[in-house]
Motif scaffolding. Structure first.
Motif, PDB file in Angstrom:
ATOM      1  N   SER A 139      33.069  51.100  47.691  1.00 35.24           N
ATOM      2  CA  SER A 139      32.102  51.735  48.592  1.00 35.24           C
ATOM      3  C   SER A 139      30.988  50.759  48.973  1.00 35.24           C
ATOM      4  CB  SER A 139      31.496  52.983  47.936  1.00 35.24           C
ATOM      5  OG  SER A 139      30.808  52.647  46.744  1.00 35.24           O
ATOM      6  N   ASP A 140      31.180  49.470  48.660  1.00 37.20           N
ATOM      7  CA  ASP A 140      30.179  48.452  48.977  1.00 37.20           C
ATOM      8  C   ASP A 140      30.456  47.875  50.368  1.00 37.20           C
ATOM      9  OD1 ASP A 140      28.829  48.731  46.575  1.00 37.20           O
ATOM     10  OD2 ASP A 140      30.026  47.201  45.559  1.00 37.20           O
ATOM     11  N   VAL A 141      29.654  48.293  51.324  1.00 33.31           N
ATOM     12  CA  VAL A 141      29.840  47.865  52.709  1.00 33.31           C
ATOM     13  C   VAL A 141      29.661  46.358  52.858  1.00 33.31           C
ATOM     14  CG1 VAL A 141      28.935  48.144  55.058  1.00 33.31           C
ATOM     15  CG2 VAL A 141      29.092  50.119  53.543  1.00 33.31           C
ATOM     16  N   ASP A 142      28.785  45.765  52.042  1.00 35.40           N
ATOM     17  CA  ASP A 142      28.480  44.342  52.165  1.00 35.40           C
ATOM     18  C   ASP A 142      29.274  43.477  51.198  1.00 35.40           C
ATOM     19  OD1 ASP A 142      27.250  45.382  49.951  1.00 35.40           O
ATOM     20  OD2 ASP A 142      25.305  44.429  50.293  1.00 35.40           O
ATOM     21  N   ALA A 143      30.330  44.007  50.611  1.00 34.47           N
ATOM     22  CA  ALA A 143      31.169  43.213  49.707  1.00 34.47           C
ATOM     23  C   ALA A 143      31.927  42.149  50.495  1.00 34.47           C
ATOM     24  CB  ALA A 143      32.156  44.124  48.975  1.00 34.47           C
ATOM     25  N   ASP A 144      32.375  41.107  49.781  1.00 33.67           N
ATOM     26  CA  ASP A 144      33.189  40.083  50.444  1.00 33.67           C
ATOM     27  C   ASP A 144      34.434  40.701  51.059  1.00 33.67           C
ATOM     28  OD1 ASP A 144      31.397  38.110  49.750  1.00 33.67           O
ATOM     29  OD2 ASP A 144      32.464  37.535  47.928  1.00 33.67           O
ATOM     30  N   ASN A 145      34.986  41.717  50.376  1.00 33.11           N
ATOM     31  CA  ASN A 145      36.112  42.474  50.924  1.00 33.11           C
ATOM     32  C   ASN A 145      35.852  43.958  50.693  1.00 33.11           C
ATOM     33  OD1 ASN A 145      38.456  43.585  51.818  1.00 33.11           O
ATOM     34  ND2 ASN A 145      39.794  42.576  50.325  1.00 33.11           N
ATOM     35  N   PRO A 146      35.300  44.657  51.689  1.00 35.45           N
ATOM     36  CA  PRO A 146      35.016  46.094  51.518  1.00 35.45           C
ATOM     37  C   PRO A 146      36.262  46.954  51.359  1.00 35.45           C
ATOM     38  CG  PRO A 146      33.760  45.151  53.352  1.00 35.45           C
ATOM     39  CD  PRO A 146      34.800  44.145  52.970  1.00 35.45           C
ATOM     40  N   GLY A 147      37.432  46.386  51.584  1.00 30.40           N
ATOM     41  CA  GLY A 147      38.671  47.134  51.426  1.00 30.40           C
ATOM     42  C   GLY A 147      39.302  46.962  50.061  1.00 30.40           C
ATOM     43  N   THR A 148      38.504  46.612  49.074  1.00 36.45           N
ATOM     44  CA  THR A 148      39.039  46.330  47.746  1.00 36.45           C
ATOM     45  C   THR A 148      39.491  47.602  47.024  1.00 36.45           C
ATOM     46  OG1 THR A 148      37.633  44.376  47.524  1.00 36.45           O
ATOM     47  CG2 THR A 148      38.480  45.335  45.491  1.00 36.45           C
ATOM     48  N   LEU A 149      40.623  47.495  46.344  1.00 38.73           N
ATOM     49  CA  LEU A 149      41.130  48.526  45.446  1.00 38.73           C
ATOM     50  C   LEU A 149      40.735  48.106  44.031  1.00 38.73           C
ATOM     51  CD1 LEU A 149      42.963  51.084  45.292  1.00 38.73           C
ATOM     52  CD2 LEU A 149      44.889  49.520  44.980  1.00 38.73           C
ATOM     53  N   ILE A 150      40.172  49.040  43.242  1.00 39.21           N
ATOM     54  CA  ILE A 150      39.522  48.682  41.982  1.00 39.21           C
ATOM     55  C   ILE A 150      40.148  49.422  40.810  1.00 39.21           C
ATOM     56  CG2 ILE A 150      37.311  48.632  40.746  1.00 39.21           C
ATOM     57  CD1 ILE A 150      35.949  48.846  43.527  1.00 39.21           C
ATOM     58  N   LYS A 151      40.350  48.706  39.721  1.00 43.50           N
ATOM     59  CA  LYS A 151      40.719  49.285  38.431  1.00 43.50           C
ATOM     60  C   LYS A 151      39.574  49.013  37.465  1.00 43.50           C
ATOM     61  CE  LYS A 151      44.079  48.872  34.631  1.00 43.50           C
ATOM     62  NZ  LYS A 151      45.314  48.162  34.164  1.00 43.50           N
ATOM     63  N   VAL A 152      39.037  50.072  36.850  1.00 42.20           N
ATOM     64  CA  VAL A 152      37.913  49.927  35.919  1.00 42.20           C
ATOM     65  C   VAL A 152      38.386  50.233  34.509  1.00 42.20           C
ATOM     66  CG1 VAL A 152      35.616  50.741  35.288  1.00 42.20           C
ATOM     67  CG2 VAL A 152      36.253  50.561  37.707  1.00 42.20           C
ATOM     68  N   ASP A 153      38.126  49.288  33.601  1.00 40.33           N
ATOM     69  CA  ASP A 153      38.401  49.481  32.183  1.00 40.33           C
ATOM     70  C   ASP A 153      37.114  50.011  31.556  1.00 40.33           C
ATOM     71  OD1 ASP A 153      38.754  49.234  29.417  1.00 40.33           O
ATOM     72  OD2 ASP A 153      39.988  47.423  29.601  1.00 40.33           O
ATOM     73  N   THR A 154      37.071  51.290  31.223  1.00 35.15           N
ATOM     74  CA  THR A 154      35.839  51.893  30.719  1.00 35.15           C
ATOM     75  C   THR A 154      35.518  51.448  29.294  1.00 35.15           C
ATOM     76  OG1 THR A 154      36.931  53.883  29.844  1.00 35.15           O
ATOM     77  CG2 THR A 154      36.240  53.924  32.156  1.00 35.15           C
ATOM     78  N   TRP A 155      36.480  50.850  28.605  1.00 37.94           N
ATOM     79  CA  TRP A 155      36.216  50.355  27.253  1.00 37.94           C
ATOM     80  C   TRP A 155      35.464  49.026  27.298  1.00 37.94           C
ATOM     81  CZ3 TRP A 155      41.274  51.136  23.897  1.00 37.94           C
ATOM     82  CH2 TRP A 155      41.574  52.506  23.854  1.00 37.94           C
ATOM     83  N   THR A 156      35.877  48.155  28.214  1.00 37.86           N
ATOM     84  CA  THR A 156      35.293  46.808  28.264  1.00 37.86           C
ATOM     85  C   THR A 156      34.322  46.629  29.423  1.00 37.86           C
ATOM     86  OG1 THR A 156      37.055  45.936  29.671  1.00 37.86           O
ATOM     87  CG2 THR A 156      37.437  45.900  27.288  1.00 37.86           C
ATOM     88  N   GLU A 157      34.304  47.611  30.356  1.00 36.54           N
ATOM     89  CA  GLU A 157      33.494  47.548  31.578  1.00 36.54           C
ATOM     90  C   GLU A 157      33.919  46.395  32.489  1.00 36.54           C
ATOM     91  OE1 GLU A 157      29.333  47.641  30.657  1.00 36.54           O
ATOM     92  OE2 GLU A 157      29.536  49.369  29.314  1.00 36.54           O
ATOM     93  N   LYS A 158      35.155  45.961  32.335  1.00 40.16           N
ATOM     94  CA  LYS A 158      35.698  44.937  33.218  1.00 40.16           C
ATOM     95  C   LYS A 158      36.425  45.599  34.385  1.00 40.16           C
ATOM     96  CE  LYS A 158      36.325  41.311  29.734  1.00 40.16           C
ATOM     97  NZ  LYS A 158      37.311  40.424  29.047  1.00 40.16           N
ATOM     98  N   CYS A 159      36.483  44.887  35.509  1.00 42.97           N
ATOM     99  CA  CYS A 159      37.154  45.391  36.709  1.00 42.97           C
ATOM    100  C   CYS A 159      38.279  44.446  37.118  1.00 42.97           C
ATOM    101  CB  CYS A 159      36.162  45.526  37.867  1.00 42.97           C
ATOM    102  SG  CYS A 159      34.874  46.737  37.583  1.00 42.97           S
ATOM    103  N   PHE A 160      39.328  45.020  37.650  1.00 43.08           N
ATOM    104  CA  PHE A 160      40.456  44.269  38.190  1.00 43.08           C
ATOM    105  C   PHE A 160      40.704  44.804  39.595  1.00 43.08           C
ATOM    106  CE2 PHE A 160      40.736  44.933  33.663  1.00 43.08           C
ATOM    107  CZ  PHE A 160      40.874  43.649  33.160  1.00 43.08           C
ATOM    108  N   THR A 161      41.037  43.929  40.524  1.00 46.09           N
ATOM    109  CA  THR A 161      41.081  44.359  41.925  1.00 46.09           C
ATOM    110  C   THR A 161      42.339  43.881  42.638  1.00 46.09           C
ATOM    111  OG1 THR A 161      39.873  42.388  42.692  1.00 46.09           O
ATOM    112  CG2 THR A 161      38.555  44.331  42.066  1.00 46.09           C
ATOM    113  N   TRP A 162      42.646  44.605  43.699  1.00 45.76           N
ATOM    114  CA  TRP A 162      43.619  44.178  44.707  1.00 45.76           C
ATOM    115  C   TRP A 162      42.900  44.198  46.041  1.00 45.76           C
ATOM    116  CZ3 TRP A 162      44.914  46.179  49.333  1.00 45.76           C
ATOM    117  CH2 TRP A 162      46.009  45.621  50.008  1.00 45.76           C
ATOM    118  N   GLY A 163      43.169  43.230  46.883  1.00 46.77           N
ATOM    119  CA  GLY A 163      42.535  43.242  48.191  1.00 46.77           C
ATOM    120  C   GLY A 163      43.182  42.285  49.166  1.00 46.77           C
TER     121      GLY A 163
END
Length: 577
Positions: free
Chosen positions: A478-502
Motif C-alpha cells: 500500500s506504499d504509493v512511493d515504494a520503488d515497486n508499488p506493485g509488490t507482493l509481500i510475505k510477512v514472517d510474524t515471528w522474525t518480522e522479516k519480509c519476502f517479496t515478489w515484484g
C-alpha cells in the motif's frame, strides 16, 4: 472534536489547477515555481522538513511517484467476457490447483454522462479465473444489482452511493424519503462491489448495505437478491464475513435496540445434506454483540476477527453520525458525508464470548483507522511473571493507519491528482500492527508493535490458520512511493522479516493462499493473484507464486476486449471447475 473528510491537499498555481495543462516557456516555469513555493510553505507550516527531491519534481512538472500507475484504479470495463477466454501461459500452474478464483471490485466509473466520485461507488464487476489441468480461462460480468438495473435504465446515476450523490428524482417526495429510512435494505445501494464469499454451497457478492447477492460461480450470472435487513432486522453488515471450519458463516452487522445501536453477530448455519440451496441464509440468526459506545455515533466497521473462544470487534473512532445520516437520507447526500473522525478518543477492542454472545473484555488503544483485520488467536501469556494458571492472552493483528485520510485518497479526483500531491503517499501510509490483549486485565490500554515496515493491504493467510496461532501472512503493497508499488509481500510474524515478489509495472491483487494437498508446513502452498498492467489497460492475468519461496511458478495472460479494472477481494473455490 470530530473532523469530516476532505480531499487531499492540491498544490495549485495562480490561474491553474493541479491537473490542468501547463503553459509553455515562462508560464510553465512560473507555475512550477509556484507549486514548489506552495509545497515548501505547507511543509514548514506543518513542522516537516522540505524534501528537496519532491520540491524539484513539482517545479519540473514531473510525477511524484513515477513507479506507481495510479490510473489502474480509473479503468472501466466496456465489454463483458461471458464465455471463457483462453490465454497464454508461461511457466506452469501445479496440477493440483484446480477450481475457480472469483474476484470482485469496481468495474465502471461512469453511467451515461454521469461520473462516480469515489472508487467505492463503481459498478460491481465480477471476474473469474477457471483453473484445470494447468490451463486457465478468464471471464468478467457486471453484477445485475437493483442499483445497476436502475442506473442502466435511466442511463445516469439515480442511486446515491458511498461518495456519489445521485441525480435528483422528482418522484421521490419527502414522505417517500422518510419511509425509506425504515427499509435500509431497499433504500441503500446494493452495488455489492467489495467481496465474494460462500454461504453454504452458494456464493454471494457483498457490500456494506444489508443485501447479499447470490451469483453463479461458473457463468457469473446474478441469481438472487437477498435482503437480510428484512429477515434479521439489521441496518448494515461488514463486507468480510468469517467462514468457519464447520462450514458455518459469521458476520458482523448493526441492529437497533431500545438503548441504541448494537454491533450484532450474525450466524448462518453450515449446509446440511438434502437442504435447499438457500437454507443457510434463511437460517441466519443474531446471537450476541456489543452496544455502541456512542448511541448517536456508532463505529464504522469493515471487518472483524475471531479466535477459538472469542469474536474480536474493533470499535475505531471513525463513526457514522446518525443525525447526519438521517439528514443525508432526506437530502440525498452520500454515505461518506455522515462519517466523523474523533482522533482524541481511543480505539476499543471488544472480546465477545463465542458460546454466550456476551462481551467479556474491552481494551483501549491509541486511535487508529483500519479496514482489515489480519488474524486473531489465543496463546499462553508470554509475561515471565505470570503464574501457570494465567488465563493467557489474545493476539490481534491489524493493517492500521494513523487516520482515515486514505478514504479521501480514493476519491476519483484525488486519484487523478495523486502524481501532483506531495501528501498522497503519506496519507496512504499504513503498517501492520500487533495488539496483545492480556485476558487477566480487561480495561487495560495496550500498545501495539509493528510486524514489518512495509505498507500491507488485503491480507490473507493459510485458511487452516485463521483464528489460530500462525506465522505468515501475505498482502499487497500500500506504499504509493515504494520503488515497486506493485509488490507482493510475505510477512514472517515471528522474525518480522519480509519476502517479496515484484515486477515493475505489474500489479497483483489480494493474494489467495491455496494449500498444498500434501503440505507439511504452514507456507506449503500457492498464492493466486489477479494481475493488471500499468502500460496495457486491456491485459488481464493470473499469477501463481510459491508461498514458501515467493518465486513465480507461472502466469496466464489474456487479451480482453476492453479495459480491465483492478479488483479488490475474492475467493477460491476448489470444488468448482
Amino acid at each position: 472534536m470530530s473532523t469530516m473528510f476532505s480531499a487531499p491537499r492540491r498544490l495549485e498555481a495562480p490561474g491553474g489547477s493541479a491537473g490542468g495543462s501547463r503553459a509553455e516557456g515562462a508560464g510553465r516555469s512560473a507555475e512550477g515555481e509556484a507549486r514548489r513555493r506552495a509545497y515548501e510553505t505547507a511543509e514548514k507550516a506543518a513542522g516537516r522538513e522540505v524534501d528537496q527531491a519532491v520540491a524539484s519534481r513539482l517545479e519540473a512538472g514531473q510525477d511524484l511517484y513515477p513507479n506507481c500507475h495510479v490510473h489502474i484504479w480509473l479503468r472501466s470495463c466496456r465489454e463483458e467476457v461471458t464465455q471463457p477466454l483462453a490465454g497464454t501461459t508461461t511457466g506452469s500452474f501445479p496440477k493440483w490447483v484446480r477450481g475457480t478464483l472469483l474476484r470482485n471490485g469496481p468495474g465502471s466509473l461512469d453511467c451515461g454522462r454521469d461520473k462516480f466520485q469515489h472508487l467505492f461507488d463503481g459498478a460491481a464487476l465480477l471476474q473469474r479465473f477457471g483453473i484445470a489441468d494447468g490451463e486457465v480461462t478468464y471471464q468478467c460480468r457486471f453484477l445485475r444489482s437493483q442499483t445497476w438495473r436502475r442506473n442502466a435504465a435511466a442511463k445516469r446515476i439515480v442511486v446515491t452511493e458511498f461518495g456519489t450523490r445521485a441525480a435528483p428524482d422528482p418522484c421521490q417526495t419527502i414522505f417517500k424519503r422518510v419511509a425509506a429510512m425504515f427499509r435500509p435494505g431497499e433504500a441503500m445501494s446494493d452495488n455489492a462491489m467489495i467481496s465474494v464469499y460462500p454461504v453454504g454451497d452458494e456464493f454471494y457478492a457483498f457490500t456494506e448495505s444489508p443485501v447479499m447477492t447470490r451469483v453463479d460461480p461458473v457463468t457469473l450470472q446474478t441469481l438472487q437478491r437477498v435482503n437480510v435487513a428484512s429477515s434479521l432486522g439489521i441496518v448494515n453488515h461488514t463486507s468480510h464475513p468469517l467462514v468457519q471450519e464447520d462450514g458455518s458463516v459469521v458476520n458482523l452487522g448493526m441492529s437497533l435496540s431500545a438503548t441504541g445501536p448494537q454491533y450484532s453477530l450474525i450466524h448462518f448455519p453450515a449446509p446440511q445434506p438434502g437442504d435447499p440451496a438457500m437454507a443457510p441464509v434463511e437460517g441466519g440468526r443474531l446471537h450476541g454483540g456489543v452496544a455502541a459506545r456512542w448511541p448517536l455515533h456508532p463505529g464504522y466497521m469493515h471487518s472483524f476477527g475471531a479466535t477459538a473462544s472469542y469474536f474480536v470487534l474493533v470499535e475505531q473512532p471513525l463513526s457514522v453520525s446518525v443525525p447526519a445520516m438521517v439528514r443525508g437520507q432526506l437530502s440525498g447526500d452520500p454515505f461518506a458525508a455522515s462519517l466523523r473522525w474523533f482522533p482524541e478518543y481511543p480505539t476499543l477492542i471488544h472480546l465477545v464470548c463465542r458460546s454466550t454472545g456476551r462481551r467479556t473484555h474491552t481494551f483501549e488503544a491509541e486511535s487508529f483507522f483500519f479496514l482489515h483485520v489480519i488474524n486473531c488467536f489465543e496463546r499462553p501469556s508470554l509475561a515471565a511473571e505470570d503464574s501457570p494458571d494465567s488465563p493467557g492472552e489474545v493476539v490481534v493483528d491489524i493493517c492500521c493507519y494513523k487516520d482515515p485520510a486514505m478514504i479521501s485518497c480514493m476519491y476519483i479526483d484525488a486519484l487523478r491528482e495523486a502524481q501532483r500531491n506531495p501528501d498522497y503517499a503519506r496519507l496512504f501510509r499504513g503498517r501492520p500492527l500487533r495488539f496483545v490483549l492480556p485476558l487477566a486485565g480487561s480495561g487495560a490500554r495496550v500498545q501495539p508493535r509493528p510486524l514489518c515496515d512495509l505498507g500491507c493491504e488485503t491480507p490473507r493467510l493459510n485458511p487452516a490458520n485463521v483464528s489460530k496461532p500462525y506465522r505468515y501472512f501475505y498482502a499487497i503493497s500500500s506504499d504509493v512511493d515504494a520503488d515497486n508499488p506493485g509488490t507482493l509481500i510475505k510477512v514472517d510474524t515471528w522474525t518480522e522479516k519480509c519476502f517479496t515478489w515484484g515486477e515493475l509495472g505489474v500489479y497483483p491483487s489480494e493474494p489467495i493462499f491455496v494449500p498444498s494437498p500434501d503440505g507439511q508446513n504452514e507456507d506449503d502452498g500457492v498464492l493466486l493473484c489477479a494481475l493488471v498492467w500499468g502500460d496495457d489497460d486491456q491485459r488481464a492475468g493470473l499469477l501463481a507464486v510459491d508461498a514458501a519461496t515467493m518465486q513465480e511458478l507461472g502466469r496466464a495472460v489474456f487479451n480482453a476486449p476492453s479495459q480491465v479494472p483492478k479488483c479488490l477481494h475474492g475467493w477460491f473455490a476448489p470444488s468448482i471447475v
